[in-house]
Design a protein around this motif. Structure first.
Motif, PDB file in Angstrom:
ATOM      1  N   THR A   1      49.357  45.334  24.305  1.00 11.19           N
ATOM      2  CA  THR A   1      48.800  45.024  25.616  1.00 11.19           C
ATOM      3  C   THR A   1      49.099  46.182  26.565  1.00 11.19           C
ATOM      4  O   THR A   1      50.074  46.913  26.373  1.00 11.19           O
ATOM      5  N   THR A   2      48.249  46.366  27.567  1.00 10.59           N
ATOM      6  CA  THR A   2      48.468  47.418  28.554  1.00 10.59           C
ATOM      7  C   THR A   2      48.357  46.817  29.949  1.00 10.59           C
ATOM      8  O   THR A   2      48.000  45.654  30.119  1.00 10.59           O
ATOM      9  N   VAL A   3      48.635  47.641  30.940  1.00 13.70           N
ATOM     10  CA  VAL A   3      48.668  47.171  32.327  1.00 13.70           C
ATOM     11  C   VAL A   3      47.341  46.547  32.759  1.00 13.70           C
ATOM     12  O   VAL A   3      47.314  45.706  33.657  1.00 13.70           O
ATOM     13  N   GLU A   4      46.242  46.908  32.094  1.00 17.35           N
ATOM     14  CA  GLU A   4      44.950  46.303  32.436  1.00 17.35           C
ATOM     15  C   GLU A   4      44.951  44.793  32.231  1.00 17.35           C
ATOM     16  O   GLU A   4      44.145  44.079  32.847  1.00 17.35           O
ATOM     17  N   LEU A   5      45.869  44.307  31.381  1.00 17.40           N
ATOM     18  CA  LEU A   5      45.973  42.859  31.180  1.00 17.40           C
ATOM     19  C   LEU A   5      46.305  42.153  32.490  1.00 17.40           C
ATOM     20  O   LEU A   5      45.942  40.984  32.678  1.00 17.40           O
ATOM     21  N   ALA A   6      46.993  42.841  33.391  1.00 19.99           N
ATOM     22  CA  ALA A   6      47.351  42.266  34.693  1.00 19.99           C
ATOM     23  C   ALA A   6      46.203  42.361  35.691  1.00 19.99           C
ATOM     24  O   ALA A   6      46.263  41.728  36.753  1.00 19.99           O
ATOM     25  N   MET A   7      45.169  43.134  35.357  1.00 22.47           N
ATOM     26  CA  MET A   7      44.040  43.334  36.273  1.00 22.47           C
ATOM     27  C   MET A   7      42.800  42.550  35.865  1.00 22.47           C
ATOM     28  O   MET A   7      42.145  41.909  36.702  1.00 22.47           O
ATOM     29  N   PHE A   8      42.450  42.625  34.587  1.00 29.07           N
ATOM     30  CA  PHE A   8      41.182  42.082  34.109  1.00 29.07           C
ATOM     31  C   PHE A   8      40.925  40.630  34.519  1.00 29.07           C
ATOM     32  O   PHE A   8      39.807  40.290  34.931  1.00 29.07           O
ATOM     33  N   PRO A   9      41.912  39.735  34.404  1.00 24.71           N
ATOM     34  CA  PRO A   9      41.623  38.333  34.770  1.00 24.71           C
ATOM     35  C   PRO A   9      41.199  38.175  36.220  1.00 24.71           C
ATOM     36  O   PRO A   9      40.368  37.305  36.540  1.00 24.71           O
ATOM     37  N   HIS A  10      41.740  39.008  37.111  1.00 22.82           N
ATOM     38  CA  HIS A  10      41.438  38.897  38.534  1.00 22.82           C
ATOM     39  C   HIS A  10      40.155  39.644  38.906  1.00 22.82           C
ATOM     40  O   HIS A  10      39.703  39.566  40.047  1.00 22.82           O
ATOM     41  N   GLN A  11      39.589  40.352  37.935  1.00 23.26           N
ATOM     42  CA  GLN A  11      38.308  41.027  38.118  1.00 23.26           C
ATOM     43  C   GLN A  11      37.206  40.308  37.355  1.00 23.26           C
ATOM     44  O   GLN A  11      36.105  40.834  37.205  1.00 23.26           O
ATOM     45  N   ASN A  12      37.561  39.108  36.852  1.00 21.12           N
ATOM     46  CA  ASN A  12      36.615  38.291  36.070  1.00 21.12           C
ATOM     47  C   ASN A  12      36.096  39.024  34.836  1.00 21.12           C
ATOM     48  O   ASN A  12      34.951  38.843  34.425  1.00 21.12           O
ATOM     49  N   LYS A  13      36.956  39.827  34.229  1.00 17.04           N
ATOM     50  CA  LYS A  13      36.585  40.574  33.036  1.00 17.04           C
ATOM     51  C   LYS A  13      37.171  39.985  31.761  1.00 17.04           C
ATOM     52  O   LYS A  13      36.720  40.319  30.664  1.00 17.04           O
ATOM     53  N   SER A  14      38.206  39.149  31.889  1.00 16.13           N
ATOM     54  CA  SER A  14      38.892  38.652  30.697  1.00 16.13           C
ATOM     55  C   SER A  14      39.384  37.223  30.902  1.00 16.13           C
ATOM     56  O   SER A  14      39.899  36.896  31.979  1.00 16.13           O
ATOM     57  N   PRO A  15      39.262  36.381  29.862  1.00 14.29           N
ATOM     58  CA  PRO A  15      39.764  35.013  29.954  1.00 14.29           C
ATOM     59  C   PRO A  15      41.234  34.880  29.594  1.00 14.29           C
ATOM     60  O   PRO A  15      41.803  33.799  29.728  1.00 14.29           O
ATOM     61  N   VAL A  16      41.866  35.960  29.124  1.00 10.99           N
ATOM     62  CA  VAL A  16      43.268  35.870  28.718  1.00 10.99           C
ATOM     63  C   VAL A  16      44.155  36.582  29.725  1.00 10.99           C
ATOM     64  O   VAL A  16      43.744  37.554  30.372  1.00 10.99           O
TER      65      VAL A  16
END
Length: 326
Positions: free
Chosen positions: A97-112
């Protein structure tokens, strides 16, 4: 996140102290190969750090069992994250996992989110740095901020893409200091943004110290401050933002990579993995290898890694919300 994970750090520390004298601990549950998903393209920092960790960890596996790294960059890495988050929680699928995991959910890019994983060990946790040309005339971050305030929206600050870590780091500096930058995205990555700074096309760039170390050593670029609670070993003379601006609070943003497995894995499996990887990241041979890659070795494992991921999730949730309001 299982409460038992909190106990993992305590359980592995004796092994760290005695690793030079003890046989490597064995990941005993492994009866077949362990797949390690790398949600990035081959050759990048995440890929290289993952493969280095696995190479130095192979002696912790039972005979006949190996780690199998697989690059799955599709969907900006989200496909690989989802695959492991939803995998059978038996410890046979891991993911970087990378720091993008902390961003993607709040950008509606990822469900995890970070809650879908059990963190094991951190391979990268480098702070974001504010970098200018050495001849720009700003000897301190305060001088740079003062000049930027005199020309709101004029200072061109490069990043690796709008909404990515270095853009949001610049937004954080704006929020902290009351400045306004002209954000210039370089979607191909940090390399082009650094080249633009060297060429005088932009006024500053946000990146990690390791990414500009050679240019700093050559006297071309200058690091004004790092976004962390303490100074960074790679550039020990560079102050933190708190120090540089005389703030009351730390301003932390780090580019991290954390090896993890599924959230519902058993405590026994998680403990074996954390114990083995903790031994590895504390060995001089591994630490020398990552230093040669421009990465500073860290020992952020188990619950500490989980805390870092949670803190950053909260940080980016607010920063992204602030950005969308503009």
């Amino acid at each position: 996140m299982k409460k038992t994970l909190i106990l993992l750090l305590a359980s592995v520390m004796p092994f760290c102290a005695n690793q030079a004298f003890a046989e490597p601990s064995t990941i005993g549950y492994a009866k077949k190969n362990i797949e390690v998903v790398i949600p990035k393209n081959p050759g990048g920092g995440t890929d290289t750090s993952a493969r280095t960790l696995l190479e130095y960890s192979k002696d912790h596996l039972p005979k006949g069992v190996i780690f199998v790294p697989v690059n799955k960059p599709a969907g900006n890495g989200i496909t690989g994250l989802i695959e492991v988050a939803r995998a059978k929680p038996d410890g046979y699928k891991l993911v970087m996992t990378t720091v993008e995991l902390a961003m993607f959910p709040h950008q509606n890019k990822s469900p995890v989110t970070y809650k879908d994983f059990t963190p094991l060990v951190t391979t990268i946790a480098d702070p974001v740095a504010i970098v200018v040309r050495a001849d720009a005339g700003y000897d301190t971050l305060q001088a740079f901020i003062d000049a930027a305030k005199q020309q709101p929206g004029k200072f061109k600050v490069g990043n690796s893409g709008m909404g990515a870590i270095y853009h949001l780091a610049a937004v954080n500096i704006e929020k902290t200091t009351g400045t306004k930058f002209n954000h210039i995205p370089y979607n191909e990555g940090t390399g082009p943004s650094i080249a633009a700074l060297i060429g005088g096309h932009i006024d500053a760039v946000l990146t990690t110290p390791g990414a500009v170390k050679s240019q700093v050593d050559a006297g071309i670029l200058k690091v004004l401050a790092v976004m962390d609670e303490k100074r960074f070993e790679l550039v020990p003379d560079v102050p933190t933002i708190k120090e540089a601006l005389g703030l009351d609070v730390n301003v932390k943003m780090r580019a991290w990579a954390v090896l993890a497995t599924t959230a519902k894995v058993s405590p026994e499996v998680a403990e074996q993995l954390v114990k083995a990887f903790t031994e590895v990241v504390n060995t001089p041979a591994y630490q020398d290898a990552v230093r040669k890659q421009g990465i500073m070795p860290v020992t952020i494992v188990g619950q500490d890694a989980y805390n870092m991921m949670r803190e950053d999730d909260e940080l980016y949730k607010q920063l992204i919300a602030d950005t969308l309001k503009k």
